[in-house]
Design a protein around this motif. Structure first.
Motif, PDB file in Angstrom:
ATOM      1  N   GLU A  89      -0.616 129.521   7.509  1.00 41.84           N
ATOM      2  CA  GLU A  89      -1.338 128.283   7.826  1.00 41.84           C
ATOM      3  C   GLU A  89      -0.434 127.172   8.337  1.00 41.84           C
ATOM      4  OE1 GLU A  89      -1.719 130.081   5.136  1.00 41.84           O
ATOM      5  OE2 GLU A  89      -3.782 130.780   5.264  1.00 41.84           O
ATOM      6  N   TYR A  90       0.858 127.251   8.001  1.00 46.00           N
ATOM      7  CA  TYR A  90       1.768 126.185   8.417  1.00 46.00           C
ATOM      8  C   TYR A  90       2.698 126.633   9.547  1.00 46.00           C
ATOM      9  CZ  TYR A  90       0.109 124.157   4.071  1.00 46.00           C
ATOM     10  OH  TYR A  90      -0.696 123.676   3.056  1.00 46.00           O
ATOM     11  N   ALA A  91       2.346 127.721  10.216  1.00 50.14           N
ATOM     12  CA  ALA A  91       3.184 128.250  11.285  1.00 50.14           C
ATOM     13  C   ALA A  91       3.231 127.292  12.463  1.00 50.14           C
ATOM     14  CB  ALA A  91       2.650 129.611  11.738  1.00 50.14           C
ATOM     15  N   ASN A  92       4.354 127.346  13.167  1.00 46.74           N
ATOM     16  CA  ASN A  92       4.556 126.519  14.349  1.00 46.74           C
ATOM     17  C   ASN A  92       4.220 127.315  15.600  1.00 46.74           C
ATOM     18  OD1 ASN A  92       5.770 124.161  12.999  1.00 46.74           O
ATOM     19  ND2 ASN A  92       7.415 125.603  12.503  1.00 46.74           N
ATOM     20  N   ALA A 122       2.663 122.622  19.271  1.00 48.66           N
ATOM     21  CA  ALA A 122       3.328 121.847  20.322  1.00 48.66           C
ATOM     22  C   ALA A 122       2.794 122.352  21.663  1.00 48.66           C
ATOM     23  CB  ALA A 122       4.838 122.041  20.245  1.00 48.66           C
ATOM     24  N   HIS A 123       2.723 121.456  22.642  1.00 46.47           N
ATOM     25  CA  HIS A 123       2.146 121.836  23.934  1.00 46.47           C
ATOM     26  C   HIS A 123       3.109 121.541  25.074  1.00 46.47           C
ATOM     27  CE1 HIS A 123      -0.500 120.715  27.530  1.00 46.47           C
ATOM     28  NE2 HIS A 123      -0.461 122.023  27.479  1.00 46.47           N
ATOM     29  N   ILE A 128      12.244 126.336  23.183  1.00 44.37           N
ATOM     30  CA  ILE A 128      12.469 127.332  22.130  1.00 44.37           C
ATOM     31  C   ILE A 128      13.881 127.220  21.566  1.00 44.37           C
ATOM     32  CG2 ILE A 128      12.710 129.816  21.698  1.00 44.37           C
ATOM     33  CD1 ILE A 128       9.844 128.936  21.707  1.00 44.37           C
ATOM     34  N   LYS A 129      14.838 126.891  22.421  1.00 45.24           N
ATOM     35  CA  LYS A 129      16.224 126.742  21.956  1.00 45.24           C
ATOM     36  C   LYS A 129      16.371 125.548  21.015  1.00 45.24           C
ATOM     37  CE  LYS A 129      18.569 128.822  25.951  1.00 45.24           C
ATOM     38  NZ  LYS A 129      19.474 128.555  27.103  1.00 45.24           N
ATOM     39  N   GLN A 130      15.517 124.523  21.194  1.00 45.44           N
ATOM     40  CA  GLN A 130      15.685 123.291  20.439  1.00 45.44           C
ATOM     41  C   GLN A 130      14.687 123.118  19.292  1.00 45.44           C
ATOM     42  OE1 GLN A 130      15.907 119.807  22.945  1.00 45.44           O
ATOM     43  NE2 GLN A 130      17.214 120.808  24.462  1.00 45.44           N
ATOM     44  N   HIS A 131      13.568 123.865  19.345  1.00 46.45           N
ATOM     45  CA  HIS A 131      12.529 123.675  18.335  1.00 46.45           C
ATOM     46  C   HIS A 131      12.086 125.020  17.769  1.00 46.45           C
ATOM     47  CE1 HIS A 131      12.074 119.498  19.697  1.00 46.45           C
ATOM     48  NE2 HIS A 131      12.123 119.979  20.927  1.00 46.45           N
ATOM     49  N   GLU A 132      11.753 125.014  16.490  1.00 47.22           N
ATOM     50  CA  GLU A 132      11.304 126.240  15.839  1.00 47.22           C
ATOM     51  C   GLU A 132       9.900 126.607  16.310  1.00 47.22           C
ATOM     52  OE1 GLU A 132      10.413 127.964  11.330  1.00 47.22           O
ATOM     53  OE2 GLU A 132      11.189 125.926  11.626  1.00 47.22           O
ATOM     54  N   VAL A 177      10.497 135.994  19.269  1.00 45.97           N
ATOM     55  CA  VAL A 177       9.295 135.276  18.851  1.00 45.97           C
ATOM     56  C   VAL A 177       8.054 135.994  19.397  1.00 45.97           C
ATOM     57  CG1 VAL A 177       9.395 133.732  20.860  1.00 45.97           C
ATOM     58  CG2 VAL A 177       8.147 133.027  18.802  1.00 45.97           C
ATOM     59  N   PRO A 178       7.023 136.194  18.577  1.00 49.43           N
ATOM     60  CA  PRO A 178       5.799 136.834  19.058  1.00 49.43           C
ATOM     61  C   PRO A 178       5.172 136.036  20.203  1.00 49.43           C
ATOM     62  CG  PRO A 178       5.807 136.764  16.661  1.00 49.43           C
ATOM     63  CD  PRO A 178       6.954 135.915  17.119  1.00 49.43           C
ATOM     64  N   ILE A 179       4.676 136.754  21.204  1.00 45.79           N
ATOM     65  CA  ILE A 179       4.067 136.128  22.383  1.00 45.79           C
ATOM     66  C   ILE A 179       2.678 136.706  22.614  1.00 45.79           C
ATOM     67  CG2 ILE A 179       4.235 135.768  24.876  1.00 45.79           C
ATOM     68  CD1 ILE A 179       7.288 136.081  24.582  1.00 45.79           C
ATOM     69  N   ILE A 180       1.684 135.822  22.704  1.00 43.37           N
ATOM     70  CA  ILE A 180       0.339 136.220  23.113  1.00 43.37           C
ATOM     71  C   ILE A 180       0.098 135.610  24.487  1.00 43.37           C
ATOM     72  CG2 ILE A 180      -2.133 136.072  22.667  1.00 43.37           C
ATOM     73  CD1 ILE A 180      -1.563 135.893  19.722  1.00 43.37           C
TER      74      ILE A 180
END
Length: 234
Positions: free
Chosen positions: A3-6, A32-33, A44-48, A76-79
């Motif tokens: 529930e708290y995933a980024n 984040a958008h 991605i390099k700067q933020h989780e 990182v998983p990608i959809i």
């Protein structure tokens, strides 16, 4: 916790991005958008980020190239999100390392279910491939994700490597489609999705396995897929 995933949402359609972001935030996610493809890698390099929702048609860099670039630096998983329901997007997206894809117009509950399935799989079955599998002249290193066959490096996308590792780890055992789908994308086979057949076909091409009479990767009709352990001595 899931529930708290980024989540990083990469979408240039402002209205679509707004409702997806608000919907996911209502369900407890941090979102984040970004509207441009060429800004994703640096973000991605700067933020989780625990998962990336990636549109295919983007300014700056398209989603396919973004996916390729991400796979060089992150698992990182990608959809992927696509407005095209043809096989080209499906196959190419999976080959460059996407974990799953959704077709636009995006259905909120279906999108949420796929996100949760992938994150749940990451949470309960994190990647810890610290060993090596060897079958004749085939060597698979689960830590470095390096594959060699007959002394030559074999370049595989993330999806192809994951399938190869799963099948090879269960050499001699027929894995049904439900088991493969649950292991690789966190949900059951829906009876229609052809992605695993496509990936198995691509593995055969990578290892020169005759699709008419395969000796290394067999599809057992009505049952599933079988990795043949003693077919790698040639």
């Amino acid at each position: 916790m899931i529930e708290y995933a980024n989540i990083l949402l990469v979408e240039d359609d402002a209205s679509l991005a707004q409702w997806v972001r608000e919907y996911l935030q209502e369900h407890g996610f941090n979102v984040a958008h970004i509207a441009r493809g060429d800004e994703v890698v640096e973000h991605i390099k700067q933020h989780e980020a625990d998962l990336v929702l990636l549109d295919i048609m983007l300014p700056g860099m398209d989603g396919i190239d973004v996916c390729k670039a991400l796979r060089k630096i992150s698992n990182v998983p990608i959809i992927m999100m696509t407005a095209r329901a043809d096989e080209f997007d499906e196959v190419v997206g999976l080959e460059v390392g996407a974990n799953d894809y959704v077709i636009k117009p995006v259905r909120p509950r279906a999108l949420l279910a796929r996100i949760k399935a992938i994150l749940r799989m990451q949470e309960t079955n994190p990647v810890r491939n610290l060993n090596e599998l060897m079958f004749g002249k085939l060597h698979i290193n689960g830590d470095s994700k390096r594959v060699t066959y007959q002394g030559q490096n074999i370049e595989l996308s993330t999806s192809l490597f994951s399938l190869l590792w799963l099948l090879a780890s269960n050499a001699g055992t027929v894995l049904d489609r439900d088991a493969v789908f649950k292991a690789l994308i966190g949900r059951e086979y829906d009876g229609l999705d052809r992605r695993m057949d496509v990936l198995v076909s691509n593995l055969r091409k990578k290892f020169n396995d005759n699709p008419q009479e395969p000796k290394k990767f067999k599809t057992i009709w009505g049952k599933g897929y079988l990795f043949i352990a003693d077919a790698w001595d040639e």
